[in-house]
Scaffold this motif. Structure first.
Motif, PDB file in Angstrom:
ATOM      1  N   LEU A 125      -1.172  -7.101   1.428  1.00  0.00           N
ATOM      2  CA  LEU A 125      -0.711  -7.318   2.801  1.00  0.00           C
ATOM      3  C   LEU A 125       0.367  -8.389   2.876  1.00  0.00           C
ATOM      4  O   LEU A 125       1.322  -8.272   3.647  1.00  0.00           O
ATOM      5  CB  LEU A 125      -1.885  -7.663   3.714  1.00  0.00           C
ATOM      6  N   ALA A 126       0.258  -9.420   2.047  1.00  0.00           N
ATOM      7  CA  ALA A 126       1.288 -10.460   2.018  1.00  0.00           C
ATOM      8  C   ALA A 126       2.607  -9.887   1.495  1.00  0.00           C
ATOM      9  O   ALA A 126       3.685 -10.211   2.005  1.00  0.00           O
ATOM     10  CB  ALA A 126       0.832 -11.630   1.152  1.00  0.00           C
ATOM     11  N   ALA A 127       2.534  -8.990   0.500  1.00  0.00           N
ATOM     12  CA  ALA A 127       3.741  -8.384  -0.053  1.00  0.00           C
ATOM     13  C   ALA A 127       4.399  -7.441   0.951  1.00  0.00           C
ATOM     14  O   ALA A 127       5.627  -7.316   0.980  1.00  0.00           O
ATOM     15  CB  ALA A 127       3.404  -7.641  -1.342  1.00  0.00           C
ATOM     16  N   LEU A 128       3.598  -6.784   1.779  1.00  0.00           N
ATOM     17  CA  LEU A 128       4.157  -5.886   2.789  1.00  0.00           C
ATOM     18  C   LEU A 128       4.900  -6.657   3.871  1.00  0.00           C
ATOM     19  O   LEU A 128       5.855  -6.160   4.448  1.00  0.00           O
ATOM     20  CB  LEU A 128       3.048  -5.039   3.411  1.00  0.00           C
ATOM     21  N   GLY A 129       4.453  -7.837   4.152  1.00  0.00           N
ATOM     22  CA  GLY A 129       5.123  -8.690   5.135  1.00  0.00           C
ATOM     23  C   GLY A 129       4.730  -8.372   6.566  1.00  0.00           C
ATOM     24  O   GLY A 129       4.002  -7.427   6.852  1.00  0.00           O
ATOM     25  N   ASP A 130       5.264  -9.168   7.473  1.00  0.00           N
ATOM     26  CA  ASP A 130       4.937  -9.045   8.894  1.00  0.00           C
ATOM     27  C   ASP A 130       5.646  -7.874   9.561  1.00  0.00           C
ATOM     28  O   ASP A 130       5.263  -7.454  10.649  1.00  0.00           O
ATOM     29  CB  ASP A 130       5.293 -10.332   9.641  1.00  0.00           C
ATOM     30  N   THR A 131       6.706  -7.371   8.957  1.00  0.00           N
ATOM     31  CA  THR A 131       7.494  -6.314   9.587  1.00  0.00           C
ATOM     32  C   THR A 131       7.022  -4.921   9.208  1.00  0.00           C
ATOM     33  O   THR A 131       7.579  -3.941   9.695  1.00  0.00           O
ATOM     34  CB  THR A 131       8.977  -6.457   9.206  1.00  0.00           C
TER      35      THR A 131
END
Length: 83
Positions: free
Chosen positions: A33-39
């Motif tokens: 989830l951190a690698a996917l990012g907020d966008t």
């Protein structure tokens, strides 16, 4: 060497090991989830995949369409609109 006539308890040759991977799985999901990012927009991704699926199977000639229809009927591919 273990003599069967001795009073020493025999140690089993088999061992049971258990691993709890819960913490590892939680860490893995957090990193994904951190690698996917907020966008990251999962709805947009799914819509893009559906568009790509429709494009992939558009413009088929008669033979290709018959093969596609046979694969859908056999359950190998999802029916149009379900991709």
């Amino acid at each position: 060497m273990n003599d069967r006539n001795t009073s020493e308890p025999r140690i089993s040759e088999h061992r049971t090991f258990e691993f709890d991977l819960t913490a590892h799985e939680t860490q893995r999901r957090t990193e994904v989830l951190a690698a996917l990012g907020d966008t990251w927009d999962p709805i947009a991704v799914m819509e893009g995949e559906a568009d790509a699926y429709r494009l992939l199977y558009s413009g088929l000639d008669a033979e290709q369409q018959a093969t596609y229809d046979a694969l859908v009927a056999a359950g190998v591919l999802p029916a149009s609109g379900q991709g």
